[in-house]
Design a protein around this motif. Structure first.
Motif, PDB file in Angstrom:
ATOM      1  N   VAL A 230       0.812  -1.117  -0.095  1.00 25.43           N
ATOM      2  CA  VAL A 230      -0.026  -0.013  -0.101  1.00 25.43           C
ATOM      3  C   VAL A 230       0.762   1.309   0.003  1.00 25.43           C
ATOM      4  O   VAL A 230       1.673   1.309   0.905  1.00 25.43           O
ATOM      5  CB  VAL A 230      -0.928  -0.104   1.159  1.00 25.43           C
ATOM      6  CG1 VAL A 230      -1.934   1.262   1.278  1.00 25.43           C
ATOM      7  CG2 VAL A 230      -1.787  -1.382   1.075  1.00 25.43           C
ATOM      8  N   VAL A 231       0.539   2.115  -0.927  1.00 24.61           N
ATOM      9  CA  VAL A 231       1.400   3.361  -1.251  1.00 24.61           C
ATOM     10  C   VAL A 231       0.592   4.343  -0.988  1.00 24.61           C
ATOM     11  O   VAL A 231      -0.150   4.561  -1.896  1.00 24.61           O
ATOM     12  CB  VAL A 231       2.128   3.240  -2.411  1.00 24.61           C
ATOM     13  CG1 VAL A 231       3.024   4.667  -2.469  1.00 24.61           C
ATOM     14  CG2 VAL A 231       3.073   2.277  -2.521  1.00 24.61           C
ATOM     15  N   GLN A 232       0.802   5.213   0.205  1.00 29.25           N
ATOM     16  CA  GLN A 232       0.014   6.460   0.414  1.00 29.25           C
ATOM     17  C   GLN A 232       1.015   7.451  -0.306  1.00 29.25           C
ATOM     18  O   GLN A 232       2.163   7.691   0.543  1.00 29.25           O
ATOM     19  CB  GLN A 232      -0.317   6.791   1.856  1.00 29.25           C
ATOM     20  CG  GLN A 232      -0.512   8.279   2.263  1.00 29.25           C
ATOM     21  CD  GLN A 232      -1.500   8.981   1.577  1.00 29.25           C
ATOM     22  OE1 GLN A 232      -2.519   8.483   0.952  1.00 29.25           O
ATOM     23  NE2 GLN A 232      -1.112  10.194   1.158  1.00 29.25           N
ATOM     24  N   GLY A 233       0.818   8.275  -1.075  1.00 34.90           N
ATOM     25  CA  GLY A 233       1.569   9.235  -1.781  1.00 34.90           C
ATOM     26  C   GLY A 233       1.006  10.664  -1.860  1.00 34.90           C
ATOM     27  O   GLY A 233      -0.175  10.746  -2.523  1.00 34.90           O
ATOM     28  N   ALA A 234       1.586  11.471  -1.579  1.00 38.29           N
ATOM     29  CA  ALA A 234       1.209  12.848  -1.645  1.00 38.29           C
ATOM     30  C   ALA A 234       0.944  13.264  -3.062  1.00 38.29           C
ATOM     31  O   ALA A 234       1.602  12.597  -4.069  1.00 38.29           O
ATOM     32  CB  ALA A 234       2.292  13.757  -0.769  1.00 38.29           C
ATOM     33  N   ALA A 235       0.362  14.355  -3.425  1.00 44.10           N
ATOM     34  CA  ALA A 235       0.073  14.579  -4.726  1.00 44.10           C
ATOM     35  C   ALA A 235       1.523  15.113  -5.410  1.00 44.10           C
ATOM     36  O   ALA A 235       2.334  15.918  -4.807  1.00 44.10           O
ATOM     37  CB  ALA A 235      -0.629  15.860  -4.822  1.00 44.10           C
ATOM     38  N   GLY A 236       1.795  14.608  -6.265  1.00 53.95           N
ATOM     39  CA  GLY A 236       3.104  14.758  -7.019  1.00 53.95           C
ATOM     40  C   GLY A 236       4.201  14.073  -6.647  1.00 53.95           C
ATOM     41  O   GLY A 236       5.324  14.408  -6.766  1.00 53.95           O
ATOM     42  N   LEU A 599       4.737   8.396   0.796  1.00 53.40           N
ATOM     43  CA  LEU A 599       5.767   9.222   0.097  1.00 53.40           C
ATOM     44  C   LEU A 599       5.204  10.526   0.349  1.00 53.40           C
ATOM     45  O   LEU A 599       4.093  10.798   0.027  1.00 53.40           O
ATOM     46  CB  LEU A 599       5.592   9.095  -1.353  1.00 53.40           C
ATOM     47  CG  LEU A 599       5.993   7.353  -2.006  1.00 53.40           C
ATOM     48  CD1 LEU A 599       5.835   7.261  -3.339  1.00 53.40           C
ATOM     49  CD2 LEU A 599       7.326   7.168  -1.536  1.00 53.40           C
ATOM     50  N   VAL A 600       5.823  11.380   0.937  1.00 58.53           N
ATOM     51  CA  VAL A 600       5.408  12.597   1.533  1.00 58.53           C
ATOM     52  C   VAL A 600       6.116  13.676   0.779  1.00 58.53           C
ATOM     53  O   VAL A 600       5.374  14.944   0.781  1.00 58.53           O
ATOM     54  CB  VAL A 600       5.770  12.732   3.164  1.00 58.53           C
ATOM     55  CG1 VAL A 600       5.251  11.724   3.874  1.00 58.53           C
ATOM     56  CG2 VAL A 600       7.127  12.990   3.370  1.00 58.53           C
ATOM     57  N   LYS A 601       7.079  13.519  -0.005  1.00 62.24           N
ATOM     58  CA  LYS A 601       7.579  14.600  -0.795  1.00 62.24           C
ATOM     59  C   LYS A 601       6.965  14.898  -2.038  1.00 62.24           C
ATOM     60  O   LYS A 601       6.516  13.765  -2.855  1.00 62.24           O
ATOM     61  CB  LYS A 601       9.035  14.473  -0.889  1.00 62.24           C
ATOM     62  CG  LYS A 601       9.760  15.667  -1.584  1.00 62.24           C
ATOM     63  CD  LYS A 601      11.196  15.531  -1.431  1.00 62.24           C
ATOM     64  CE  LYS A 601      11.779  15.985  -0.126  1.00 62.24           C
ATOM     65  NZ  LYS A 601      13.308  16.229   0.071  1.00 62.24           N
ATOM     66  N   SER A 602       6.585  16.077  -2.281  1.00 65.28           N
ATOM     67  CA  SER A 602       6.008  16.202  -3.675  1.00 65.28           C
ATOM     68  C   SER A 602       7.130  16.886  -4.759  1.00 65.28           C
ATOM     69  O   SER A 602       7.733  17.739  -4.324  1.00 65.28           O
ATOM     70  CB  SER A 602       4.752  17.127  -3.597  1.00 65.28           C
ATOM     71  OG  SER A 602       4.375  17.512  -5.094  1.00 65.28           O
ATOM     72  N   TYR A 603       7.258  16.081  -5.945  1.00 66.15           N
ATOM     73  CA  TYR A 603       8.060  16.669  -6.833  1.00 66.15           C
ATOM     74  C   TYR A 603       7.580  17.399  -7.863  1.00 66.15           C
ATOM     75  O   TYR A 603       8.109  17.961  -8.836  1.00 66.15           O
ATOM     76  CB  TYR A 603       8.808  15.574  -7.226  1.00 66.15           C
ATOM     77  CG  TYR A 603       9.667  14.806  -6.354  1.00 66.15           C
ATOM     78  CD1 TYR A 603      10.676  15.162  -5.888  1.00 66.15           C
ATOM     79  CD2 TYR A 603       9.191  13.726  -5.752  1.00 66.15           C
ATOM     80  CE1 TYR A 603      11.500  14.709  -4.874  1.00 66.15           C
ATOM     81  CE2 TYR A 603       9.977  12.833  -4.863  1.00 66.15           C
ATOM     82  CZ  TYR A 603      11.031  13.270  -4.242  1.00 66.15           C
ATOM     83  OH  TYR A 603      11.716  12.687  -3.528  1.00 66.15           O
ATOM     84  N   ARG A 604       6.180  17.366  -8.009  1.00 70.70           N
ATOM     85  CA  ARG A 604       5.505  18.219  -9.038  1.00 70.70           C
ATOM     86  C   ARG A 604       5.545  19.599  -8.857  1.00 70.70           C
ATOM     87  O   ARG A 604       5.740  20.368  -9.999  1.00 70.70           O
ATOM     88  CB  ARG A 604       4.067  17.591  -8.956  1.00 70.70           C
ATOM     89  CG  ARG A 604       3.071  18.340 -10.282  1.00 70.70           C
ATOM     90  CD  ARG A 604       1.640  18.044 -10.180  1.00 70.70           C
ATOM     91  NE  ARG A 604       1.615  16.573 -10.414  1.00 70.70           N
ATOM     92  CZ  ARG A 604       0.841  15.650  -9.933  1.00 70.70           C
ATOM     93  NH1 ARG A 604      -0.272  16.178  -9.112  1.00 70.70           N
ATOM     94  NH2 ARG A 604       0.647  14.422 -10.070  1.00 70.70           N
ATOM     95  N   GLU A 621      -2.969  14.197   5.011  1.00 71.36           N
ATOM     96  CA  GLU A 621      -1.681  13.380   5.030  1.00 71.36           C
ATOM     97  C   GLU A 621      -0.704  14.283   4.996  1.00 71.36           C
ATOM     98  O   GLU A 621      -1.023  15.353   4.214  1.00 71.36           O
ATOM     99  CB  GLU A 621      -1.754  12.426   4.017  1.00 71.36           C
ATOM    100  CG  GLU A 621      -2.572  11.262   4.239  1.00 71.36           C
ATOM    101  CD  GLU A 621      -1.880  10.465   5.407  1.00 71.36           C
ATOM    102  OE1 GLU A 621      -0.587  10.344   5.297  1.00 71.36           O
ATOM    103  OE2 GLU A 621      -2.507   9.514   5.924  1.00 71.36           O
ATOM    104  N   PRO A 622       0.492  14.374   5.521  1.00 71.14           N
ATOM    105  CA  PRO A 622       1.351  15.504   5.236  1.00 71.14           C
ATOM    106  C   PRO A 622       2.166  15.323   3.695  1.00 71.14           C
ATOM    107  O   PRO A 622       1.938  14.159   3.158  1.00 71.14           O
ATOM    108  CB  PRO A 622       2.478  15.069   6.346  1.00 71.14           C
ATOM    109  CG  PRO A 622       2.425  13.530   6.606  1.00 71.14           C
ATOM    110  CD  PRO A 622       0.974  13.307   6.309  1.00 71.14           C
ATOM    111  N   ILE A 623       2.479  16.584   3.495  1.00 74.54           N
ATOM    112  CA  ILE A 623       3.176  16.747   2.084  1.00 74.54           C
ATOM    113  C   ILE A 623       4.346  17.691   2.142  1.00 74.54           C
ATOM    114  O   ILE A 623       4.094  18.752   2.759  1.00 74.54           O
ATOM    115  CB  ILE A 623       2.145  17.394   1.111  1.00 74.54           C
ATOM    116  CG1 ILE A 623       2.665  17.467  -0.265  1.00 74.54           C
ATOM    117  CG2 ILE A 623       1.059  18.414   1.527  1.00 74.54           C
ATOM    118  CD1 ILE A 623       1.600  17.866  -1.389  1.00 74.54           C
ATOM    119  N   GLU A 624       5.430  17.531   1.639  1.00 73.98           N
ATOM    120  CA  GLU A 624       6.756  18.204   1.997  1.00 73.98           C
ATOM    121  C   GLU A 624       7.039  18.793   0.382  1.00 73.98           C
ATOM    122  O   GLU A 624       7.103  17.697  -0.371  1.00 73.98           O
ATOM    123  CB  GLU A 624       7.867  17.339   2.469  1.00 73.98           C
ATOM    124  CG  GLU A 624       7.621  17.133   3.972  1.00 73.98           C
ATOM    125  CD  GLU A 624       8.649  16.218   4.456  1.00 73.98           C
ATOM    126  OE1 GLU A 624       9.798  15.875   3.558  1.00 73.98           O
ATOM    127  OE2 GLU A 624       8.661  15.629   5.390  1.00 73.98           O
TER     128      GLU A 624
END
Length: 762
Positions: A230-236, A599-604, A621-624
């Motif tokens: 299960v992958v919880q990934g922030a937008a981007g 995955l909390v870091k957004s690269y988009r 959910e946190p997003i960095e």
């Protein structure tokens, strides 16, 4: 970190040398491919010339069959040889202009000399010296590049772990065979490389990310231990890209036992499927099976005669409805109930109950004449106790029906013949009349045989409707506990079914019941199932997928911050709710080997856009943000509708003139999109409207509902109307967040009247 001039020259000479050797190999492979293609063609043309067909006696027949099998074996062998050479040629043609993108120097423990490992999209061995000039990015040793900074490092092979010291980590930008840039990197894969990649304009298709895979992404790509990932990934955060690299990695690692036919990817819609269609071919792998859950449901329910609602129509209903409407409230509660594990238990209990009674059958008739009654079918099915599953008993019933229909067809043939003999218009020879009577009998009975084979004599829809018409039955199946407001839920559902409409929330339960009854609930060939936008799937969906693919390992990629459907919003008010959802999925899949990775870091998006969007979901959910800066999002207020259109059109033209290749105007609903499109078209003549039927889009200015933009990204995003009259209710918060996070470089928020409260200062 830049390198000195002399070292750069050495690296440039190596690029040129390796490219030359690849070009030489391409020429050789081209000749091999041409030769093997000619051999396959020649063998195919002479196939029958080399076989002597003789059927005079049994020995001759056996000899002929053996000769054919031998020739076919030769032909298949040549075809395989041709395909291998063609695949090798294709892979080298793809990388000849950029042979590799990274280098690591590794000193294995106990060894004296360092290994220089150059990493690219595919491996390349010098045919003259057998030296490995390029390692495939999926090779075990290549994981060092993604996982470690210079210093102690370990990589895993199928046989053992290999430890040592990573002495160098270097990245290259190579275009058209020329070294454009080279630099050494430290802790992470190159902020410098990422900055270059992320500052580009968005393309019409997604591309591979093998040159910039981060350590946490690499962990997902190479995970082969867990049955459910299960992958919880922030937008981007690269969820979809990681999923596709994962597919390529698995196909590489298990290339002797796994093919793309053993994998399936569920995408959110056809537009998204087209958007990601280039990634696997770019990596040199065959495209896997890819579908949407809606397409799958359409396939399974195509014979019901019902109009199947799609999830976007359901979402339109939710976004445009009001709490004052009793049907709206009833449906909202119905969606939440039918998405739950509790309703799954109801359907499974129903399946058990049907083993001893309650199955509905339909008459098999030709015109007005009933040949096999529903009562006969029921009596035959339940005539004796059986420990077999429903599906196996259905097979037995179908076999009995086919035998009975064969007898009926034989009798019909005799009746047709006797009729022909008596009627002058059928005058002819006896063989002709027998042949014609056989054709007429077959024509009359064949459709019934088809129904028997396809189990079209079972009224699954009628049994599903009974769940809502018969309160006592439903109460029995729930153990006495009916859901809240059951009367309205049941009346609303039964009314829709009677009108020929199957709501989206009813589709999966109906397919599940159909599978239980008919025994068509398992696909054993699928070994890996990947679900993108996993937050849009309900517990019921996951239970069904688990039943459908019993041998599969699952990779579920989603972002609960973007859970815009009713079943996701119901229990997901805060971050803790998200974590509980992941726990429930793991429990539902009934797998101990479950891993959840965040995955909390957004690269988009730029830091400014990420910070802006984070205000919308303060408890999500946190997003960095990745350290890439840009201009702050603009908030533009209009006094009236005409000014709103002018603001939006001016913003789109400004972004285009500023170099944005893709500009998306995002509306809340399809209804708003249609109205806005009509008003904007005179101001933006090239404006393209994206709907749920759109299969692909091209660069330019486009307008669409925000929910269709999930998974996509654009250079610039313009929110058409972010006023408080449009975005104010809790059910709209995640949709607004999703819209904001589609932007790579620019975000413009236009609004009429008061601004949405989602952007209130905390």
């Amino acid at each position: 970190m830049p390198i000195d001039h002399e070292e750069r020259e050495r690296e440039a000479r190596r690029v040129s040398s390796v490219r030359s050797r690849i070009q030489e190999r391409i020429v050789d492979l081209g000749e091999t491919v041409d030769q093997r293609r000619a051999e396959v063609t020649a063998i195919g043309r002479s196939f029958w010339d080399d076989i002597s067909v003789n059927a005079d006696n049994a020995d001759d027949v056996i000899e002929t069959a053996a000769s054919m099998a031998q020739q076919e074996h030769v032909l298949l062998g040549q075809k395989r040889s041709y395909q291998v050479a063609q695949d090798a040629l294709y892979k080298l043609q793809r990388v000849v202009d950029a042979p590799y993108f990274a280098r690591i120097d590794f000193l294995e423990r106990g060894e004296q000399d360092r290994e220089k490992i150059y990493i690219g999209l595919t491996s390349f061995i010098d045919p003259n010296s057998d030296e490995i000039l390029i390692y495939d990015w999926r090779a075990p040793i290549a994981s060092l590049f993604y996982d470690y900074p210079p210093g102690p490092a370990t990589y895993r092979t199928p046989e053992m772990d290999v430890s040592g010291e990573l002495l160098l980590k270097r990245q290259y930008i190579i275009k058209a065979g020329e070294l454009q840039d080279v630099f050494d990197t430290g802790i992470s894969i190159g902020d410098e490389m990422l900055q270059k990649m992320l500052s580009r304009s968005a393309d019409e298709k997604m591309h591979s990310i093998v040159t910039t895979i981060q350590r946490e992404q690499n962990q997902i790509i190479r995970d082969d231990r867990h049955k459910v990932l299960v992958v919880q990934g922030a937008a981007g955060s690269g969820k979809t890209s990681v999923a596709l690299q994962r597919i390529a990695y698995l196909l590489y690692k298990y290339r002797t036992t796994l093919s793309s036919d053993n994998m399936i990817l569920f995408s959110p819609n056809s537009l998204f499927s087209d958007y990601v269609s280039h990634v696997l071919p770019e990596l040199g792998e065959a495209t896997m099976q890819q579908t949407t859950f809606q397409d799958y449901l359409n396939h399974k329910l195509g014979s019901t005669g019902l109009k199947l609602e799609d999830p976007y129509d359901q979402l339109e209903f939710i976004l445009t409805g009001t709490e004052q409407d009793s049907d709206y409230r009833a449906r909202l509660q119905g969606i939440q109930y039918k998405a739950s594990a509790a309703f799954l238990n109801v359907i499974e209990a129903y399946g058990e109950k049907l083993k001893s009674g309650g199955l509905r059958f339909v008459d098999l008739a030709v015109g007005q004449k009933v040949l096999i009654t529903a009562g006969e079918l029921s009596e035959r099915f339940y005539s004796k106790a059986s420990i077999l599953a429903l599906g196996e008993r259905m097979e037995q019933l179908s076999e009995w029906m086919l035998e009975k229909l064969d007898a009926i067809q034989a009798d019909a043939q005799k009746r047709f013949y006797r009729k022909m003999v008596r009627e002058p218009k059928y005058m002819g020879t006896e063989p002709e009349m027998k042949k014609l009577s056989k054709i007429k009998a077959h024509k009359a009975i064949a459709p019934l045989k088809e129904k028997a084979r396809n189990l079209a004599y079972v009224d699954v829809l009628g049994m599903y409707r009974e769940l809502y018409a018969n309160q006592e039955l439903h109460q029995e199946l729930t153990g006495g506990q009916l859901p809240e407001d059951w009367d309205r839920i049941s009346a609303f559902t039964a009314g829709a079914l009677d009108a020929g409409l199957l709501h989206y929330e009813d589709a999966t339960p109906l397919v599940y019941l159909k599978g239980l009854v008919e025994g068509q609930l398992r696909v054993g060939t699928i070994r890996y199932c990947l679900v993108d936008e996993a937050q849009d799937y309900s517990p019921f969906h996951y239970a069904y997928l688990k039943k459908l693919f019993p041998r599969a390992r699952f990779t579920l990629l989603g972002d609960w911050n973007q859970g815009i459907f009713t079943h996701a919003n119901a229990s997901d008010a805060d971050a803790q709710g998200s974590k509980n959802e992941y726990s429930s999925i793991s429990e539902l899949m009934k797998e101990e080997e479950t891993e959840t990775i965040r995955l909390v870091k957004s690269y988009r998006s730029t830091r400014e856009i990420v910070d802006f969007a984070s205000r919308v979901l303060p408890f999500g959910e946190p997003i960095e943000p990745f350290s890439r800066s840009g201009e702050p999002p603009r908030i533009l207020r209009a006094a009236d509708e005409n000014e709103l259109r002018r603001l939006v059109a001016d913003a789109a033209l400004t972004r285009q003139r500023g170099g944005a290749g893709s500009v998306a105007i995002l509306c809340k609903t399809a209804r708003e999109t249609e109205s806005a499109y009509a008003g904007l078209l005179p101001l933006l003549p090239g404006l393209a409207r994206i709907t749920k039927e759109t299969l692909h889009y091209e660069a330019g200015v486009m307008i669409m509902p925000a929910y269709l933009a999930k998974g996509l990204e654009f250079d610039a995003v313009i929110l058409y109307d972010a006023g408080a009259d449009i975005y104010a209710e809790a059910k709209e918060r995640k949709l607004f967040y999703t819209a904001c996070t589609r932007a790579l470089h620019h975000l413009d928020v236009c609004h009429l009247g008061e601004l949405t409260p989602f952007l209130a200062q905390s």
